[in-house]
Design an enzyme around this catalytic site. Structure first.
Site, PDB file in Angstrom:
ATOM      1  CG  HIS A 118     -68.085  13.573  45.547  1.00 19.63           C
ATOM      2  ND1 HIS A 118     -68.905  13.477  46.495  1.00 19.63           N
ATOM      3  CD2 HIS A 118     -66.620  13.635  45.880  1.00 19.63           C
ATOM      4  CE1 HIS A 118     -68.307  15.052  45.732  1.00 19.63           C
ATOM      5  NE2 HIS A 118     -67.519  14.914  45.589  1.00 19.63           N
ATOM      6  CG  ASN A 120     -79.502  17.382  34.940  1.00 22.83           C
ATOM      7  OD1 ASN A 120     -80.327  17.435  35.476  1.00 22.83           O
ATOM      8  ND2 ASN A 120     -77.676  18.226  35.684  1.00 22.83           N
TER       9      ASN A 120
HETATM   10  P1  NAD Z   1     -75.756  16.034  41.608  1.00 23.06           P
HETATM   11  O1  NAD Z   1     -75.413  17.308  42.224  1.00 23.06           O
HETATM   12  O2  NAD Z   1     -75.310  14.964  41.180  1.00 23.06           O
HETATM   13  O3  NAD Z   1     -76.861  16.299  41.226  1.00 23.06           O
HETATM   14  C1  NAD Z   1     -77.756  15.262  40.725  1.00 23.06           C
HETATM   15  C2  NAD Z   1     -78.339  16.440  38.956  1.00 23.06           C
HETATM   16  O4  NAD Z   1     -78.970  14.531  38.805  1.00 23.06           O
HETATM   17  C3  NAD Z   1     -79.757  17.249  38.990  1.00 23.06           C
HETATM   18  O5  NAD Z   1     -79.036  18.367  38.111  1.00 23.06           O
HETATM   19  C4  NAD Z   1     -80.916  16.690  38.645  1.00 23.06           C
HETATM   20  O6  NAD Z   1     -81.510  17.111  37.833  1.00 23.06           O
HETATM   21  C5  NAD Z   1     -80.037  15.486  37.873  1.00 23.06           C
HETATM   22  N1  NAD Z   1     -81.202  14.487  37.613  1.00 23.06           N
HETATM   23  C6  NAD Z   1     -81.530  13.074  38.182  1.00 23.06           C
HETATM   24  N2  NAD Z   1     -82.429  12.402  37.219  1.00 23.06           N
HETATM   25  C7  NAD Z   1     -81.555  13.170  36.035  1.00 23.06           C
HETATM   26  C8  NAD Z   1     -82.069  11.413  34.958  1.00 23.06           C
HETATM   27  N3  NAD Z   1     -83.035  10.911  35.571  1.00 23.06           N
HETATM   28  N4  NAD Z   1     -81.177  11.732  34.163  1.00 23.06           N
HETATM   29  C9  NAD Z   1     -80.276  13.231  34.431  1.00 23.06           C
HETATM   30  N5  NAD Z   1     -80.180  13.580  35.446  1.00 23.06           N
HETATM   31  C10 NAD Z   1     -80.618  13.450  36.737  1.00 23.06           C
HETATM   32  O7  NAD Z   1     -75.899  15.544  43.035  1.00 23.06           O
HETATM   33  P2  NAD Z   1     -76.289  15.102  44.468  1.00 23.06           P
HETATM   34  O8  NAD Z   1     -77.893  14.761  44.199  1.00 23.06           O
HETATM   35  O9  NAD Z   1     -76.847  17.412  44.855  1.00 23.06           O
HETATM   36  O10 NAD Z   1     -75.537  15.002  45.463  1.00 23.06           O
HETATM   37  C11 NAD Z   1     -74.362  15.392  45.977  1.00 23.06           C
HETATM   38  C12 NAD Z   1     -73.340  14.633  46.076  1.00 23.06           C
HETATM   39  O11 NAD Z   1     -74.029  13.013  47.153  1.00 23.06           O
HETATM   40  C13 NAD Z   1     -73.007  13.469  45.115  1.00 23.06           C
HETATM   41  O12 NAD Z   1     -71.608  13.865  44.059  1.00 23.06           O
HETATM   42  C14 NAD Z   1     -72.377  12.054  45.194  1.00 23.06           C
HETATM   43  O13 NAD Z   1     -70.949  12.450  46.343  1.00 23.06           O
HETATM   44  C15 NAD Z   1     -73.457  11.664  46.564  1.00 23.06           C
HETATM   45  N6  NAD Z   1     -74.589  11.205  46.083  1.00 23.06           N
HETATM   46  C16 NAD Z   1     -73.641   9.698  45.796  1.00 23.06           C
HETATM   47  C17 NAD Z   1     -75.240   9.022  44.956  1.00 23.06           C
HETATM   48  C18 NAD Z   1     -74.454   8.078  44.228  1.00 23.06           C
HETATM   49  O14 NAD Z   1     -73.644   7.895  44.885  1.00 23.06           O
HETATM   50  N7  NAD Z   1     -75.409   7.282  42.863  1.00 23.06           N
HETATM   51  C19 NAD Z   1     -76.542   9.290  44.945  1.00 23.06           C
HETATM   52  C20 NAD Z   1     -76.784  10.343  45.886  1.00 23.06           C
HETATM   53  C21 NAD Z   1     -75.873  11.646  46.010  1.00 23.06           C
END
Ligand code: NAD
Length: 252
Positions: free
Chosen positions: A119, A217
């Protein structure tokens, strides 16, 4: 959990090629919230208004308003023990590449050398008119006081090099991610909710190629039925334990 971690350590020990697929969850412990969980960014900023390519072209001010909240989080975040564990696995020969949905650059900062950013990245931005590339520091300066950053060369609007909704992924990066997913022996799927396509289809490609799938997860995902092992817990706690178990088993 200990038994499951030892099982995964044995799977890693037997594996030739290991690939990680990471989502926003791996960076939550670095202080960057995921977007979909309660209180996440999408619950406050409707992505169809703030984060589609079409909405950006029509009115970039909305996106930059959201970025004012998000950018300091990205900028101040440090790799957490989960990122460091994947970098350690690479040093141990057990993480050939990281395919990430994240835009935060934390895998590279932790030390992984082959990172596929599905992304994109927040670290650069491109002028929509003349395609001049700008570094984050420059964009930050141009966007200070809530302004829309405009290109220094031609005055066009700068868009960060992150993939917005409705925008295609970088084709060579996606193709290589699919190749890795179909060629690896083990895929570690860490902190990925698997709701955003095409990234969410990579575990399915891996599953069809008889890859062992390990999900890490705190919650269930839409594809749990194809996981060989599910390690439920925070990535920053589970992955260091996995590295420790693998080191103990392999004597590395
Ligand atoms: P996602 O689909 O990757 O979902 C987040 C997942 O992480 C969930 O399944 C949740 O249960 C899990 N999770 C939360 N805390 C956790 C932990 N401590 N350990 C293990 N698992 C954990 O992401 P989204 O929030 O739907 O975001 C969609 C898109 O937005 C991403 O694909 C990305 O492109 C962008 N995004 C990027 C960042 C970043 O760069 N850090 C952050 C947020 C969103």
């Amino acid at each position: 959990m200990s038994d499951e971690i030892e099982r995964v350590a044995r799977i890693l020990d037997a594996a030739g090629k290991v690939v990680a697929l990471t989502g926003a969850g791996i960076s939550v412990e670095s202080g960057i919230p995921d977007f979909r969980s309660p209180g996440g960014l999408w619950t406050r900023y409707d992505p169809s208004v703030y984060a589609t390519f079409e909405s950006f072209v029509n009115d970039p001010s909305r996106f930059w308003e959201m970025a004012e909240e998000l950018n300091p989080l990205l900028e101040n975040a440090e790799p957490n023990p989960a990122h460091c564990a994947l970098a350690e696995l690479e040093q141990l020969g057990k993480c050939d590449a990281v395919i990430t949905q994240n835009i935060d650059h934390l895998h590279q900062r932790a030390g992984n050398t082959d990172v596929l950013e599905l992304h994109g990245t927040y670290r650069t931005g491109t002028c929509l008119t003349c395609y001049t590339r700008h570094e984050f520091e420059e964009i930050k300066e141009l966007a200070s006081d809530g302004r829309i950053p405009h290109c220094k060369s031609c005055g066009g609007v700068i868009k960060p090099d992150v993939v917005l909704f409705g925008e295609p992924l970088n084709a060579p990066v996606l193709h290589r991610a699919i190749e890795l997913a179909t060629a690896c022996d083990v895929m570690l799927v860490v902190g990925a909710g698997l709701e955003v396509f095409p990234a969410a289809s990579l575990p399915t490609y891996a599953h069809r190629s008889h890859t062992e799938l390990v999900f890490v997860n705190i919650a269930e995902t839409a594809f749990d039925d194809i996981a060989d092992v599910r390690l439920t817990g925070k990535a920053g706690e589970v992955l260091p334990r996995l590295v420790e178990a693998y080191r103990a088993l392999s004597g590395n």
